[in-house]
Design a protein around this motif. Structure first.
Motif, PDB file in Angstrom:
ATOM      1  N   PHE A   1       0.823  -1.210   0.000  1.00  0.00           N
ATOM      2  CA  PHE A   1       0.000   0.000   0.000  1.00  0.00           C
ATOM      3  C   PHE A   1       0.863   1.269   0.000  1.00  0.00           C
ATOM      4  N   LYS A   2       2.116   1.129  -0.482  1.00  0.00           N
ATOM      5  CA  LYS A   2       3.078   2.239  -0.563  1.00  0.00           C
ATOM      6  C   LYS A   2       3.409   2.820   0.815  1.00  0.00           C
ATOM      7  N   GLY A   3       3.337   1.942   1.810  1.00  0.00           N
ATOM      8  CA  GLY A   3       3.736   2.346   3.156  1.00  0.00           C
ATOM      9  C   GLY A   3       4.646   1.324   3.799  1.00  0.00           C
ATOM     10  N   GLY A   4       5.296   0.498   2.965  1.00  0.00           N
ATOM     11  CA  GLY A   4       6.221  -0.507   3.469  1.00  0.00           C
ATOM     12  C   GLY A   4       5.569  -1.818   3.858  1.00  0.00           C
ATOM     13  N   GLU A   5       4.280  -1.996   3.538  1.00  0.00           N
ATOM     14  CA  GLU A   5       3.588  -3.223   3.913  1.00  0.00           C
ATOM     15  C   GLU A   5       4.085  -4.406   3.070  1.00  0.00           C
TER      16      GLU A   5
ATOM     17  N   ILE B   1       2.260  -7.805   6.854  1.00  0.00           N
ATOM     18  CA  ILE B   1       3.114  -7.168   7.855  1.00  0.00           C
ATOM     19  C   ILE B   1       3.129  -5.659   7.604  1.00  0.00           C
ATOM     20  N   PHE B   2       2.709  -4.912   8.619  1.00  0.00           N
ATOM     21  CA  PHE B   2       2.773  -3.452   8.560  1.00  0.00           C
ATOM     22  C   PHE B   2       4.008  -2.997   9.338  1.00  0.00           C
ATOM     23  N   PRO B   3       4.876  -2.188   8.748  1.00  0.00           N
ATOM     24  CA  PRO B   3       6.086  -1.762   9.458  1.00  0.00           C
ATOM     25  C   PRO B   3       5.816  -0.608  10.434  1.00  0.00           C
ATOM     26  N   ARG B   4       4.723  -0.692  11.137  1.00  0.00           N
ATOM     27  CA  ARG B   4       4.335   0.302  12.136  1.00  0.00           C
ATOM     28  C   ARG B   4       3.324  -0.354  13.064  1.00  0.00           C
TER      29      ARG B   4
END
Length: 747
Positions: free
Chosen positions: A375-379, A413-416
């Motif tokens: 999702f262009k947020g490092g997922e 995996i969400f990097p947050r």
């Protein structure tokens, strides 16, 4: 043994006029001075390290390295002797190689570095021609050491003077300390570390110099002064602040930044063409701020945090000095962060040949699709599927059993940290990752049963520091259901009601937590410790809604749910003799307590012992519980050889052979037990005599180690069988051998 002794007898090779040098010893003369020195033994050990030359090493009094060197000098030494000489051969060290005066100078120099000026060293070389041996002795008479009376900084007009002065409370040097060169070096490194954190970007510890003054005292005391060497550049004494921060989220060597758009968030410029990574998602990973003093810790933490996202091949942080704005009191840095991404999509296929310790073997196919930066947020999205077929190819009446397994797993995996409140700022070392996992599996064991299982979990994973990792899943759901069962398997369940109960608990809802402390990742640490502690609870929240018992269990959505608390601890210690020889120890303990709805742990949560990562002299699930042993006619005993309690201990010595081949000797002990008595498993209950019920095995192994990938072969034999009658459990010549094949080290 006779052959070994003969092969290592080197006396016949020593030339007539030579003597083999066997080493030296250091003695510190006992007197009123040495008696007052608290660290006298450490000083002696330090002096031993400077003794030259080093003699030929010995193993149990033998010198195989020297032996193969001599043999290789023959006219026709043979291939094996040439090979062994190349690997372990050592040239001889003779008496003629010893220069006592050089070693005396080295000892005197080391003593002066420790404050013992004007000490004396008396040396002697003792030669015994009858046995062609010699050794040296060094007797040291210490003089009274020099002691620090005062320690102060030479004044300086630059702001760095006040910066250093503010750190002196944490100084390594105190009044009354002995003169110590290593301590002075450590003090310089300490000051360098603290100044770098205060913005002194160009500072270097070599710019500092210590000077001592003994003229004010007559009793070997001195004043110590810290100052700067001559011609230190002004910029080394000037603090730097961060001025401009630019991040390139999709950098490559062919980039032309002028053609890219710039988005500014929190005074950070994000430069990219087509949107690759959302700036608002990347900004929290940048720890240095505009107007903040330069701090190398912020830089290294930022680099590590960005690398932990999993999207980038390289993370490169560069600082550019802004000379035009530099003054005598302040200078500036422009920070640029270059991020080179990995390929966004990847597909991996693995064709496996599976061989298990319960004699099941067969092919397996695993496919994994990965999408980084979903999702262009490092997922990261991982979708994997596996298909396996196994057949039991040996084992008497067990032969012919077959099983097929099909599984599908999705991991996002969400990097947050996905949480109602933003907590990312509270984690400086690394930002927690959020994991969402869904999986399903279908297992068909021919002629026995089919098993359908699915799971869903939501949780967080983060590194607290270099060694500590936390993993917690506040939501962990598991569904397990027996499908079609054969008459044979139904008979097994009828004879063992506890086993049937373990399958009836179809729904598991709870929380899991894992704490890991791992020093094994540090290869320079000679003694490394590892600890993994796990907590698994189920049914606590659901239990508040009812008061079910094992005889009258509550249900949710028509499914009986499990209630239990499960704890496990895995402790390891590795002592490294060098980078290739290791003595590894492991202690493992596990305990499960069913309550409420449950009188037994669900089948998937029970402990078992035996196999390539456990007690290797027993097949997987074939050890225990307690002294229980299934009838030889029982073809399916591995279903119920598990328990609520598990204890294991392992020791292994690992050593190199040649190239990437490694060897090992090991010993394993362990078993599982039941918390409560089960008539279907006589002798399985845990009692105070549990030590007498441990299964013990020993063996040897071969490892093929290519970088971090290890293929392991272990051959083990049981020397203590807990299921045998008391008095007959030890059997040092059983003649039984278990072969284990596995990937990776067992601990």
């Amino acid at each position: 043994m006779v052959t070994l002794l003969n092969s290592c007898a080197v006396d016949k090779y020593i030339p007539e006029e030579k003597q083999l040098y066997t080493g030296a010893e250091v003695t510190i003369k006992k007197d009123s001075i040495s008696d007052k020195i608290e660290d006298i033994e450490s000083i002696k050990q330090e002096l031993i390290t400077v003794l030259k030359p080093e003699p030929n090493s010995t193993i149990l009094g033998l010198r195989p390295g020297l032996h193969y060197y001599y043999v290789a000098q023959k006219e026709k030494p043979g291939f094996i002797n040439r090979f062994l000489n190349k690997k372990i051969g050592k040239e001889p060290v003779y008496t003629s190689d010893v220069d006592l005066s050089i070693t005396e100078d080295l000892i005197i120099n080391r003593l002066e570095n420790r404050g013992f000026f004007h000490s004396q060293v008396i040396s002697d070389l003792i030669v015994d021609d009858t046995i062609k041996r010699s050794h040296a002795t060094y007797t040291v008479k210490l003089d009274k050491p020099y002691i620090v009376e005062t320690y102060q900084i030479d004044p300086d007009s630059f702001p760095v003077y006040n910066a250093i002065k503010s750190t002196m409370e944490r100084s390594f040097i105190k009044k009354g300390d002995r003169f110590d060169l290593d301590r002075f070096k450590a003090e310089r490194e300490r000051i360098n570390f603290e100044l770098k954190r205060k913005g002194y970007y160009n500072f270097n510890p070599d710019f500092l110099i210590f000077e001592s003054d003994t003229n004010q005292y007559k009793n070997k005391r001195f004043d110590l002064y810290l100052g700067f060497k001559e011609n230190v550049p002004a910029k080394a004494k000037t603090p730097y602040k961060i001025r401009n921060i630019t991040v390139y989220p999709n950098y490559s060597l062919t980039d032309n930044e002028k053609a890219y758009d710039t988005v500014t968030i929190n005074n950070i410029d994000f430069v990219q063409g087509d949107l690759y990574f959302k700036p608002k998602r990347l900004a929290p990973y940048i720890l240095f701020k505009d107007g903040q003093y330069y701090n190398p810790e912020n830089s290294s933490n930022t680099s590590r945090r960005l690398g932990s996202i999993g999207n980038y091949r390289f993370v490169n942080i560069q600082y550019e000095e802004v000379d035009s704005l530099a003054t005598d009191s302040l200078a500036y840095l422009d920070a640029k962060v270059y991020l080179s991404p990995l390929n966004k999509r990847a597909l991996r296929a693995e064709l496996q040949a599976v061989s298990k310790s319960n004699n099941f073997a067969g092919p397996a196919l695993a496919l994994t699709y990965t999408n980084r930066n979903l999702f262009k947020g490092g997922e990261t999205l991982n979708i994997s599927t596996n298909l396996g077929y196994e057949s039991q190819i040996a084992g008497g009446s067990n032969t012919g059993l077959r099983s097929t397994q099909v599984g599908l797993k999705g991991e996002l995996i969400f990097p947050r940290m996905l949480f109602p409140w933003n907590l990312d700022a509270k984690f400086s070392y690394s930002i927690p990752q959020t994991k969402v996992i869904l999986s399903g599996d279908h297992l068909n064991r021919s002629e026995l049963y089919s098993l359908i299982s699915s799971s869903a979990s939501f949780g967080y994973l983060w590194n607290a520091n270099k060694y500590v990792t936390h993993e917690i899943y506040p939501v962990s759901l598991n569904y397990l259901r027996l499908g079609q069962t054969s008459d044979e398997f139904e008979q097994i369940l009828t004879e063992n009601p506890y086993l049937r109960r373990s399958f009836e608990q179809e729904f598991i809802a709870g929380l899991t937590y894992q704490f890991t402390y791992n020093e094994l990742i540090n290869p320079s640490k000679s003694g490394a410790f590892f600890a993994s502690l796990g907590l698994d609870t189920a049914g606590n929240g659901l239990g508040l809604l009812g008061s079910g018992t094992s005889d009258n269990p509550d249900t949710v959505l028509g499914l009986e749910y499990a209630q239990y608390v499960r704890f496990e601890a895995d402790l390891r210690y590795h002592f490294r003799f060098d980078h290739e020889k290791t003595l590894a120890f492991r202690l493992y303990g596990g305990y499960g307590l069913p309550y409420g709805n449950s009188d037994i742990l669900p089948f998937s949560k029970q402990f078992f012992s035996g196999g390539p990562y456990s007690v290797r002299a027993f097949r997987i699930r074939s050890l225990g519980p307690g002294t229980y042993r299934p009838d030889d006619s029982d073809t399916n005993s591995y279903f119920d050889q598990s328990g609520d309690i598990k204890l294991e201990a392992n020791a292994e010595y690992r050593f190199p052979l040649f190239s990437f081949f490694k060897g090992a000797f090991f010993a394993d002990a362990g078993n599982v037990w039941l918390k409560n008595n089960n008539e279907a498993l006589p002798g399985g209950q845990f009692t105070s005599s549990f030590i007498d019920e441990l299964g013990i095995g020993v063996g040897t192994g071969l490892r093929i180690e290519i970088q971090t990938f290890v293929i392991r072969f272990d051959l083990a034999t049981p020397i203590r069988k807990p299921y045998m009658p008391k008095g007959n459990r030890w059997d040092l010549n059983s003649g039984q051998y278990i072969f284990n094949f596995a990937i990776g080290y067992p601990f």
